[in-house]
Every structure is written in C-alpha cells, then in structure tokens.
Design an enzyme around this catalytic site. Structure first.
Site, PDB file in Angstrom:
ATOM      1  N   ASN A   1       5.686  -6.717  -3.561  1.00 28.91           N
ATOM      2  CA  ASN A   1       4.663  -7.704  -3.539  1.00 28.91           C
ATOM      3  C   ASN A   1       3.446  -8.030  -4.491  1.00 28.91           C
ATOM      4  O   ASN A   1       2.699  -7.386  -4.354  1.00 28.91           O
ATOM      5  CB  ASN A   1       3.996  -7.293  -1.521  1.00 28.91           C
TER       6      ASN A   1
ATOM      7  N   LYS B   1       1.709 -10.703  -5.086  1.00 28.47           N
ATOM      8  CA  LYS B   1       0.476 -11.718  -4.247  1.00 28.47           C
ATOM      9  C   LYS B   1       0.360 -12.142  -5.764  1.00 28.47           C
ATOM     10  O   LYS B   1       0.962 -12.821  -6.427  1.00 28.47           O
ATOM     11  CB  LYS B   1      -0.533 -10.319  -4.164  1.00 28.47           C
TER      12      LYS B   1
ATOM     13  N   HIS C   1       2.011 -11.927   6.754  1.00 30.08           N
ATOM     14  CA  HIS C   1       1.708 -10.688   5.849  1.00 30.08           C
ATOM     15  C   HIS C   1      -0.188 -10.628   6.168  1.00 30.08           C
ATOM     16  O   HIS C   1      -0.436 -12.056   6.138  1.00 30.08           O
ATOM     17  CB  HIS C   1       1.425 -11.034   3.751  1.00 30.08           C
TER      18      HIS C   1
ATOM     19  N   GLU D   1      -2.555 -10.946   5.537  1.00 32.74           N
ATOM     20  CA  GLU D   1      -3.460 -11.643   4.532  1.00 32.74           C
ATOM     21  C   GLU D   1      -3.573 -12.921   4.301  1.00 32.74           C
ATOM     22  O   GLU D   1      -4.360 -13.925   4.390  1.00 32.74           O
ATOM     23  CB  GLU D   1      -3.168 -11.719   2.564  1.00 32.74           C
TER      24      GLU D   1
ATOM     25  N   GLU E   1       2.490  -3.087   8.381  1.00 33.51           N
ATOM     26  CA  GLU E   1       1.710  -2.344   7.383  1.00 33.51           C
ATOM     27  C   GLU E   1       0.459  -2.993   8.012  1.00 33.51           C
ATOM     28  O   GLU E   1       0.244  -3.542   8.707  1.00 33.51           O
ATOM     29  CB  GLU E   1       1.607  -3.556   6.517  1.00 33.51           C
TER      30      GLU E   1
ATOM     31  N   GLY F   1      -4.473  -2.006   0.363  1.00 28.04           N
ATOM     32  CA  GLY F   1      -5.039  -1.648  -0.913  1.00 28.04           C
ATOM     33  C   GLY F   1      -5.976  -0.537  -0.819  1.00 28.04           C
ATOM     34  O   GLY F   1      -7.135  -1.202  -1.825  1.00 28.04           O
TER      35      GLY F   1
ATOM     36  N   SER G   1      -0.980   0.792   0.448  1.00 22.16           N
ATOM     37  CA  SER G   1      -1.202   2.069  -0.501  1.00 22.16           C
ATOM     38  C   SER G   1      -0.337   3.365  -0.789  1.00 22.16           C
ATOM     39  O   SER G   1      -0.482   4.029  -0.872  1.00 22.16           O
ATOM     40  CB  SER G   1      -2.505   2.654   0.174  1.00 22.16           C
TER      41      SER G   1
END
Ligand code: PGA
Length: 252
Positions: A9, A11, A95, A97, A167, A173, A213
């Site tokens: 991904n 991003k 996702h 985000e 996730e 992250g 991560s």
C-alpha cells in the site's frame, strides 16, 4: 490451500519516475513461477504508467480507493470501471485512514465492495480496532460490525474473491506491530465471522492478511501463524529491497 498474498500500500507516495524505477527493480528480482501473489497499490495517477510497467511480470495492480457508481457527476472520484480499464485486479477498501480522515462509513465500504465485485476486481477489506477500542474490550465487536456491514449482500460465490486485511489501527505506521499471537487470535475470530456470514467451508478459502508495521524482520513470525495468509504493507513497500525481503521471508 490458500495462496499467500503480499500487498504493498503505497499510500500518497511516488511519482511516475520513481514508481517505474521501483517496479523495474522488483521485476528484475522476481523471476520464475512464484508461489505467492504480489500486488502493488499505488496512487491513481500511477496506475496507467504501471499497467505497462508490470506487463508480463508476476506483479498485479491494486488501487487504494474507489467510488461505488460507474460514472457520473462525482467530482474527484474514480470508478471500478475505470480501475478495470487500467488492469487493476485488486482494490483496498475501508482502510482506517479513509475511515478516520475521510469519514468513510461501513455502508460506503459495502457499496464499494459490491461494485468492485461486479467489475471483477478483488476487494481488500480493511478491518481493525483502535487503541481505545482494544483497551475497552471492544475488539471483537468492532471486527464483527465492520465485517457484517461491509459484506452485506455479498454472496458466497463471490466471497472467495475477497481479501480481508486485519489492521489494528494502533499498529499502522507506528513501528509497534501486533504480536503474531494477537494477530492470529483476531484472524481466527474474523474467519469465524466469515463462516457465519457465508459458510464455514467458504470461510476456509478466504485470505486474511495482517497489516500494521510489517517489516522484513517481523514478517516470518506472522506467516508462521495458521490463519495469516500474507500482509498488507505500507512503509516497507516503498523500496524494493524491504518489500521483496518481506515477500520472500514471508513465503519460505
Ligand atoms: P504500515 O502501513 O505498514 O506503514 O504500518 C500499513 C497500512 O496502513 O496498510
């Protein structure tokens, strides 16, 4: 037997030049018949140039988002039909985000999944709890809600096209991944829920990947777990070395 899958991904990273360089590096190190699926999910602007760059390679293209209508007055959006047009085989949906920064609801996620399936694109549905939800003992409740609402009206026949990405939001992250045992526990729960939504035997064929991560030194621990079928990789997918180390140490 579920085939493992590694999804990068990207991003909001890379431009045409750096993306083509990265894919060229990946291609030169990926030869012969592979035992896993390898997917990269770049920003929309890179899909067409990369459609050409991945030709005749084992790398498949994915998108990071989609709109649920085929066309129309939806300024700033991209449809499944458009993704299919540039040979996109997968699309990340829901996702964290997008859920937190862009208010994406489970209902939106569901519409996107149904539309992607209609266009022959495999949805990668992201689910996962926040730090406070885990602390409050709400992890299973959150996973159950995201799966049940997100997968509403998907039929058992289509379900094997799905990839589910567990996730945990607190692991994305942060350099603080879930432990392999913790992830396995969540994956078992997710598979149980998929069994309730579809059928038990069908749930056995759906791939569930871990994300948050993941790096070359922790991937093996995740892949040793029975219900972890691969990974969704953010930061470590932006360079060929780390991405390929994950792909290969994860599938040994
Ligand atoms: P990360 O991102 O690997 O950088 O934690 C994973 C993701 O957000 O999909």
């Amino acid at each position: 037997m579920r085939r493992s899958i590694f999804i990068g991904n990207w991003k909001m990273n890379h431009t045409v030049g750096s993306a083509i360089r990265l894919v060229t590096e990946l291609r030169t190190k990926l030869s012969g018949k592979l035992e896993m699926d390898i997917v990269i999910a770049p920003p929309f602007t890179l899909l067409h140039p990369l459609e050409i760059a991945v030709l005749d390679s084992p790398i498949e293209l994915g998108a990071q988002n989609v709109h649920w209508e085929d066309r129309g007055a939806f300024t700033g959006e991209v449809s499944s039909a458009m993704l299919a047009d540039v040979s996109c085989k997968y699309c990340i949906v829901g996702h964290s985000e997008r859920r937190t920064l862009f208010n994406e609801s489970d209902q939106f996620v569901n519409k996107k999944i149904l539309n992607l399936l209609d266009h022959g694109i495999k949805p990668v549905l992201c689910v996962g709890e926040t730090q406070s939800e885990r602390k409050n003992g709400q992890t299973t409740e959150v996973l159950q809600r995201q799966l049940q609402l997100g997968l509403r009206s998907v039929n058992a026949l289509q379900s094997t096209e799905l990839v589910i990405a567990y996730e945990p939001v607190w692991a994305i992250g942060t350099q603080t991944p879930a432990s392999p045992a913790m992830a396995q526990e969540a994956h078992v729960y997710i598979r149980e829920q998929l069994g309730n939504i579809f059928r038990k035997d069908v749930a056995q064929d759906i791939r569930i990947v871990y994300g948050g991560s993941v790096n070359p030194s922790n991937i093996a621990g995740f892949m040793d777990q029975k219900d972890i079928d691969g990974a969704l990789i953010g930061g470590a997918s932006l360079e060929s070395d780390s991405f390929l180390k994950i792909v290969f140490s994860g599938s040994e």
